[in-house]
Write a protein that holds these residues in place. Sequence first.
Motif, PDB file in Angstrom:
ATOM      1  N   THR A  86     -76.173 -45.090  67.356  1.00  0.00           N
ATOM      2  CA  THR A  86     -77.744 -45.761  67.459  1.00  0.00           C
ATOM      3  C   THR A  86     -77.918 -46.074  66.146  1.00  0.00           C
ATOM      4  OG1 THR A  86     -78.119 -43.493  66.726  1.00  0.00           O
ATOM      5  CG2 THR A  86     -77.939 -43.601  69.158  1.00  0.00           C
ATOM      6  N   GLY A  87     -77.383 -45.951  64.903  1.00  0.00           N
ATOM      7  CA  GLY A  87     -77.485 -46.599  63.742  1.00  0.00           C
ATOM      8  C   GLY A  87     -78.805 -45.506  62.889  1.00  0.00           C
ATOM      9  N   LYS A  88     -79.058 -44.533  63.702  1.00  0.00           N
ATOM     10  CA  LYS A  88     -80.210 -43.573  63.269  1.00  0.00           C
ATOM     11  C   LYS A  88     -79.742 -42.618  62.305  1.00  0.00           C
ATOM     12  CE  LYS A  88     -83.247 -44.134  67.233  1.00  0.00           C
ATOM     13  NZ  LYS A  88     -83.846 -43.440  68.363  1.00  0.00           N
ATOM     14  N   ASP A  89     -80.662 -42.129  61.467  1.00  0.00           N
ATOM     15  CA  ASP A  89     -80.399 -40.910  60.459  1.00  0.00           C
ATOM     16  C   ASP A  89     -80.481 -39.952  61.006  1.00  0.00           C
ATOM     17  OD1 ASP A  89     -79.968 -42.748  57.895  1.00  0.00           O
ATOM     18  OD2 ASP A  89     -82.199 -43.192  58.150  1.00  0.00           O
ATOM     19  N   ILE A  90     -79.558 -39.028  60.584  1.00  0.00           N
ATOM     20  CA  ILE A  90     -79.383 -37.440  60.943  1.00  0.00           C
ATOM     21  C   ILE A  90     -80.488 -36.655  59.879  1.00  0.00           C
ATOM     22  CG2 ILE A  90     -78.221 -35.506  61.335  1.00  0.00           C
ATOM     23  CD1 ILE A  90     -75.799 -37.127  62.166  1.00  0.00           C
ATOM     24  N   VAL A  91     -80.108 -36.950  58.651  1.00  0.00           N
ATOM     25  CA  VAL A  91     -81.103 -36.351  57.792  1.00  0.00           C
ATOM     26  C   VAL A  91     -81.925 -37.344  57.075  1.00  0.00           C
ATOM     27  CG1 VAL A  91     -79.508 -34.580  57.198  1.00  0.00           C
ATOM     28  CG2 VAL A  91     -79.420 -36.646  55.846  1.00  0.00           C
ATOM     29  N   TYR A  92     -82.983 -37.125  56.499  1.00  0.00           N
ATOM     30  CA  TYR A  92     -83.929 -37.900  55.852  1.00  0.00           C
ATOM     31  C   TYR A  92     -83.163 -38.763  54.740  1.00  0.00           C
ATOM     32  CZ  TYR A  92     -87.883 -39.668  52.856  1.00  0.00           C
ATOM     33  OH  TYR A  92     -88.705 -40.519  51.959  1.00  0.00           O
ATOM     34  N   ASN A  93     -83.205 -39.984  54.818  1.00  0.00           N
ATOM     35  CA  ASN A  93     -82.484 -41.030  54.001  1.00  0.00           C
ATOM     36  C   ASN A  93     -83.502 -41.758  53.052  1.00  0.00           C
ATOM     37  OD1 ASN A  93     -80.972 -42.908  52.747  1.00  0.00           O
ATOM     38  ND2 ASN A  93     -80.113 -43.862  54.633  1.00  0.00           N
ATOM     39  N   ASN A  94     -83.681 -41.236  52.104  1.00  0.00           N
ATOM     40  CA  ASN A  94     -84.595 -41.534  50.947  1.00  0.00           C
ATOM     41  C   ASN A  94     -83.931 -42.882  50.243  1.00  0.00           C
ATOM     42  OD1 ASN A  94     -86.725 -42.108  49.203  1.00  0.00           O
ATOM     43  ND2 ASN A  94     -86.704 -39.876  48.623  1.00  0.00           N
ATOM     44  N   HIS A  95     -84.778 -43.975  50.434  1.00  0.00           N
ATOM     45  CA  HIS A  95     -84.017 -45.216  49.839  1.00  0.00           C
ATOM     46  C   HIS A  95     -84.607 -45.398  48.291  1.00  0.00           C
ATOM     47  CE1 HIS A  95     -82.539 -46.555  53.757  1.00  0.00           C
ATOM     48  NE2 HIS A  95     -83.629 -46.088  54.337  1.00  0.00           N
ATOM     49  N   VAL A  96     -85.237 -44.420  47.906  1.00  0.00           N
ATOM     50  CA  VAL A  96     -85.763 -44.606  46.396  1.00  0.00           C
ATOM     51  C   VAL A  96     -85.383 -43.268  45.742  1.00  0.00           C
ATOM     52  CG1 VAL A  96     -87.577 -44.808  44.917  1.00  0.00           C
ATOM     53  CG2 VAL A  96     -87.539 -45.936  46.980  1.00  0.00           C
ATOM     54  N   VAL A  97     -84.812 -43.410  44.594  1.00  0.00           N
ATOM     55  CA  VAL A  97     -84.265 -42.232  43.702  1.00  0.00           C
ATOM     56  C   VAL A  97     -85.488 -42.116  42.928  1.00  0.00           C
ATOM     57  CG1 VAL A  97     -82.853 -41.121  42.060  1.00  0.00           C
ATOM     58  CG2 VAL A  97     -82.161 -42.531  44.061  1.00  0.00           C
ATOM     59  N   LYS A  98     -86.519 -40.929  43.254  1.00  0.00           N
ATOM     60  CA  LYS A  98     -87.523 -40.775  42.438  1.00  0.00           C
ATOM     61  C   LYS A  98     -87.695 -39.386  41.591  1.00  0.00           C
ATOM     62  CE  LYS A  98     -92.711 -42.033  42.533  1.00  0.00           C
ATOM     63  NZ  LYS A  98     -93.872 -42.612  43.254  1.00  0.00           N
ATOM     64  N   PHE A  99     -87.245 -39.253  40.575  1.00  0.00           N
ATOM     65  CA  PHE A  99     -87.314 -37.878  39.765  1.00  0.00           C
ATOM     66  C   PHE A  99     -88.580 -37.458  39.529  1.00  0.00           C
ATOM     67  CE2 PHE A  99     -83.089 -39.673  39.046  1.00  0.00           C
ATOM     68  CZ  PHE A  99     -82.302 -38.578  39.675  1.00  0.00           C
ATOM     69  N   ARG A 100     -89.004 -36.255  39.769  1.00  0.00           N
ATOM     70  CA  ARG A 100     -90.183 -35.507  39.307  1.00  0.00           C
ATOM     71  C   ARG A 100     -89.856 -34.075  38.709  1.00  0.00           C
ATOM     72  NH1 ARG A 100     -91.710 -39.820  38.515  1.00  0.00           N
ATOM     73  NH2 ARG A 100     -93.409 -40.955  39.367  1.00  0.00           N
ATOM     74  N   ASP A 101     -91.111 -33.701  38.006  1.00  0.00           N
ATOM     75  CA  ASP A 101     -90.918 -32.459  37.245  1.00  0.00           C
ATOM     76  C   ASP A 101     -91.048 -31.317  38.510  1.00  0.00           C
ATOM     77  OD1 ASP A 101     -90.760 -30.473  35.460  1.00  0.00           O
ATOM     78  OD2 ASP A 101     -92.467 -30.995  34.068  1.00  0.00           O
ATOM     79  N   ILE A 102     -90.137 -30.869  38.757  1.00  0.00           N
ATOM     80  CA  ILE A 102     -90.245 -29.837  40.016  1.00  0.00           C
ATOM     81  C   ILE A 102     -89.205 -28.651  39.856  1.00  0.00           C
ATOM     82  CG2 ILE A 102     -89.779 -29.630  42.277  1.00  0.00           C
ATOM     83  CD1 ILE A 102     -91.343 -32.085  43.002  1.00  0.00           C
TER      84      ILE A 102
END
Length: 224
Positions: free
Chosen positions: A98-114
């Motif tokens: 299907t070409g669909k993601d099984i898990v959330y595929n984040n196309h941006v690597v955005k680091f935050r203070d977590i």
Amino acid sequence: MKFRPLLSILLFGSLFVTAQNKPTVKEYKKVFTTYPFSDPDPIPKPDTKFYPYFRFDGFTDKPVQKEWKVIEIENDYIKIMILPEIGGKVWSAIEKSTGKDIVYNNHVVKFRDIAMRGPWTSGGVEGNYGIIGHTPNCATPVDYKIINREDGSISHVIGVLDLLTRTSWKLDINLPKDKAYFTTNSFWSNTTEFEQTLLHLDEYWNKSDRKSAIYLSGTNLYWS
């Protein structure tokens, strides 16, 4: 004699199907839009919960194009991408028909203070080991090894020595040769002389950005 061509075709077809079922693995660099972190405190503070680790306190709203190491494991049905330089996360898993993601595929690597040490980014499947929250290595490189199993599957094993507890953990991310799923198996070794209470969870992110986690406490299993 008339049946020999047909027999040859059948044999060739059987070999072709068998070859297709063998999973493959490759390692390469991929550029992601990245909001990096910086400004490490060079001196760990003994009065903090995460000593002897130090924190990173620099974050930005200005993205850069950054190369990250990728381990890609694939069979006929599923393709998974692992980023060993970002805590060994399973960054994406795609169902190929299907070409669909099984898990959330984040196309941006955005680091935050977590996280405990500061930087953390969402997406994929994340293994966590330690005393609280996100593991100290969730945004930094981990050790890894690729293993071709006797059953035809491929394992990507990640792990580190946790400096807080002097224990070591490993996570075996395994892709079977003929299944449309992957598995994770955890191994945690306490070689110290002390009994320790520790937290382990695997965090899974889906496209709706709702979080699921498995919490393991001794022999008890909790799902939320």
